[in-house]
Design an enzyme around this catalytic site. Sequence first.
Site, PDB file in Angstrom:
ATOM      1  N   CYS A   1      50.066  46.746  33.862  1.00 23.03           N
ATOM      2  CA  CYS A   1      50.918  47.905  34.102  1.00 23.03           C
ATOM      3  C   CYS A   1      50.549  48.620  35.406  1.00 23.03           C
ATOM      4  CB  CYS A   1      50.873  48.931  32.979  1.00 23.03           C
ATOM      5  SG  CYS A   1      51.509  48.334  31.433  1.00 23.03           S
TER       6      CYS A   1
ATOM      7  N   ARG B   1      48.569  43.077  39.586  1.00 25.75           N
ATOM      8  CA  ARG B   1      47.887  43.512  38.366  1.00 25.75           C
ATOM      9  C   ARG B   1      48.383  42.739  37.142  1.00 25.75           C
ATOM     10  NH1 ARG B   1      45.560  48.685  39.020  1.00 25.75           N
ATOM     11  NH2 ARG B   1      45.860  49.226  36.846  1.00 25.75           N
TER      12      ARG B   1
ATOM     13  N   TRP C   1      53.280  45.325  31.481  1.00 28.72           N
ATOM     14  CA  TRP C   1      52.639  44.141  30.887  1.00 28.72           C
ATOM     15  C   TRP C   1      52.682  44.386  29.385  1.00 28.72           C
ATOM     16  CZ3 TRP C   1      48.370  42.754  27.892  1.00 28.72           C
ATOM     17  CH2 TRP C   1      47.956  41.423  27.988  1.00 28.72           C
TER      18      TRP C   1
ATOM     19  N   ASN D   1      50.806  53.607  31.319  1.00 28.22           N
ATOM     20  CA  ASN D   1      49.882  52.474  31.303  1.00 28.22           C
ATOM     21  C   ASN D   1      48.829  52.789  30.251  1.00 28.22           C
ATOM     22  OD1 ASN D   1      47.961  50.516  31.805  1.00 28.22           O
ATOM     23  ND2 ASN D   1      47.363  51.306  33.817  1.00 28.22           N
ATOM     24  N   GLY D   2      48.602  51.862  29.311  1.00 31.44           N
ATOM     25  CA  GLY D   2      47.603  52.109  28.272  1.00 31.44           C
ATOM     26  C   GLY D   2      48.191  51.837  26.903  1.00 31.44           C
TER      27      GLY D   2
ATOM     28  N   GLU E   1      32.681  28.934  34.318  1.00 34.18           N
ATOM     29  CA  GLU E   1      33.589  29.559  35.285  1.00 34.18           C
ATOM     30  C   GLU E   1      34.605  28.532  35.807  1.00 34.18           C
ATOM     31  OE1 GLU E   1      34.441  32.399  36.023  1.00 34.18           O
ATOM     32  OE2 GLU E   1      35.323  32.313  38.011  1.00 34.18           O
TER      33      GLU E   1
ATOM     34  N   LYS F   1      38.615  28.979  35.427  1.00 37.64           N
ATOM     35  CA  LYS F   1      39.544  28.930  36.570  1.00 37.64           C
ATOM     36  C   LYS F   1      40.670  27.947  36.280  1.00 37.64           C
ATOM     37  CE  LYS F   1      38.861  31.756  38.364  1.00 37.64           C
ATOM     38  NZ  LYS F   1      37.859  32.713  38.066  1.00 37.64           N
TER      39      LYS F   1
ATOM     40  N   GLU G   1      43.058  29.236  33.536  1.00 35.30           N
ATOM     41  CA  GLU G   1      43.816  30.415  33.963  1.00 35.30           C
ATOM     42  C   GLU G   1      45.045  30.048  34.789  1.00 35.30           C
ATOM     43  OE1 GLU G   1      41.140  34.315  34.898  1.00 35.30           O
ATOM     44  OE2 GLU G   1      40.591  32.535  36.031  1.00 35.30           O
TER      45      GLU G   1
ATOM     46  N   HIS H   1      26.523  17.129  20.673  1.00 31.80           N
ATOM     47  CA  HIS H   1      26.674  17.928  19.458  1.00 31.80           C
ATOM     48  C   HIS H   1      28.131  18.312  19.212  1.00 31.80           C
ATOM     49  CE1 HIS H   1      22.372  18.068  18.989  1.00 31.80           C
ATOM     50  NE2 HIS H   1      22.245  18.502  20.233  1.00 31.80           N
TER      51      HIS H   1
ATOM     52  N   LYS I   1      45.502  41.152  36.120  1.00 38.39           N
ATOM     53  CA  LYS I   1      44.327  41.267  36.981  1.00 38.39           C
ATOM     54  C   LYS I   1      43.388  42.346  36.472  1.00 38.39           C
ATOM     55  CE  LYS I   1      41.863  40.549  40.634  1.00 38.39           C
ATOM     56  NZ  LYS I   1      41.013  39.347  40.496  1.00 38.39           N
TER      57      LYS I   1
END
Length: 609
Positions: free
Chosen positions: A2, A27, A71, A95-96, A482, A486, A489, A505, A604
């Site tokens: 947002c 964002r 969002w 926003n929130g 990471e 990536k 995402e 395992h 973001k």
Amino acid sequence: MCGIVAATAARNIVPVLIEGLTRLEYRGYDSAGLALLNPTLTRLRSVGRVAELAAQADGQVAHHGIAHTRWATHGVPSERNAHPHVSVGLAVVHNGIIENYAELKQELRAAGYAFTSDTDTEVIAHLIQETLKASADLFQAVQRATARLIGAYAIAVLREGDETLVVARHGAPLLLGLGEDGNYAASDASALLQVTRRMIYLEDGDVAELRRDAIRIVGAGGTAVNIPEQRPVHESTLSADDVELGEYTHYMQKEIFEQPQALAATLELIGGAQAISPNLFGVAAPEMLNSVRSVLILACGTSYHSGLVARYWIEQLAGIPCSVEIASEYRYRVSVPNPEQLVVAISQSGETADTLASVKHAKAQGMGRTLAICNVPESAIVRECALRFLTRAGPEIGVASTKAFTTQLAALFLLAVTLAKSAGRLGPEQESIQLKALRHLPVAVQKVLALEPEIKAWAERFADKHHALFLGRGHHYPIALEGALKLKEISYIHAEGYPAGELKHGPLALVDKDMPVISIAPNDTLLEKLKSNLKEVAARGGELYVFADADSAVDAEPGVHILRLPEHYGLLSPVLHVVPLQLLSYHVALVKGTDVDKPRNLAKSVTVE
Ligand code: G6P
């Protein structure tokens, strides 16, 4: 997540709102909208890109308006759920998340209000309207209405026939921009650079009134706030170039290639010194860090992975126990507080709701030694912590974090060195060697970036895959995590990061010719062990893609592809080894044609929990 832009000015503010929303696109959002007074209320909304909203707004002229990228949290992405939400001549963007929205909705329904969306935000609009019955003053109505909200919000409100805009924040970012011909508000500075560099960061509980030629702020206790004494005016140092794509196609690409300069800028903080001082982390740092006997790192996403690398450094160099927790877990679990412990919050944005809440939780349990490692000055997490280290990565726009990660690693290495010194475990000569290695990083990363053509060729072979496994050991295990993050995402390929020793395992059961296995193989003490793990993969017909060091004794063979990084880098090797994994994900995403900078469903800056 947002974005809000609000403007009241002598100029036509419609282009300012649209440009501001465009700047906030990074964002993450799924719909956009705006409300203008010209002089009656005009509301425009669209599902999709800001460009579609811009087309709708073409030709509109107004001096007073609010705008939003949404969002979705409550209710699907749709025009009826897009902001602004209205209540008879009054419009709100938010926003929130309002946690008590269901009770308020029930109450407002009983009072005769009809709801046209599934959002929590519409409740705010009607609540302010209802509050206006007692007093016609919009500012007071926003104060009273927000006092009833439980949850997080940044809001902007306008009303037909009113000369003012009212904004408020509690737990979600919002700042004011002081312009020559008007006043503005936005979720972050990048939205307002087009009109001003002079910004005031609002604090939790602040309600502000914006007029063309004046602003006033009332704080949490209902008392007037002095400007600039209590809310200083900051001159933003961001340049327009920092947020432009320039010669690049994507922000992620730009940010991967900016890493040498981002690291160099961050390391400017230590200059050419042979020894560093704890003051690097703030004036109170010498005292606070001196007696630290354990460290707790709190973060989310990519920042969490940098914390995982730091654990290896802190324990190895400083001999201090270090635990790393996902902020959203720590904030709600019953843990054993240790007031002597150093709490380190790592965050690119400084606004991640869970990380912020986890720091507050630690403080509430008596843990006051807090350090923020953050890329955004004046962000909520920086302000919440006693100490700070500001990375100088510059604005990171691509949702998938890259340069923020490597600069966080540089900051965390400096922390490990500082703690090692105060623990009496690092002599001057060793310190100077570590700092020299750190300073060489920009050059070393530049050399790794030169591997792009080979990585691009590898990427072609991933595009038709549905799964991938990333393996690493020791301080490269977090780099495997990471790398997997990536890839998932931005290319939407399911990927998992595993410590190579855990292969047998579980994940070995998944290995076949359709599941590429990417391995990080630096020339360290674990290389021989890793090679055995790779044999286990090859024996099951798995296709291996190995990122080795120049001198790692591992050879290409059928089914084993090798790319060599130019130099072996010891403790700092994770900073180099993450770079090819960033490039691999980027190129796989390009082959797959996904929206690299704005991957589906992701944001973001995650300002809601
Ligand atoms: C989101 C972003 C990630 C980021 C994470 C934590 O998920 O998409 O790139 O790593 O939030 O964000 P922070 O700003 O706290 O580092």
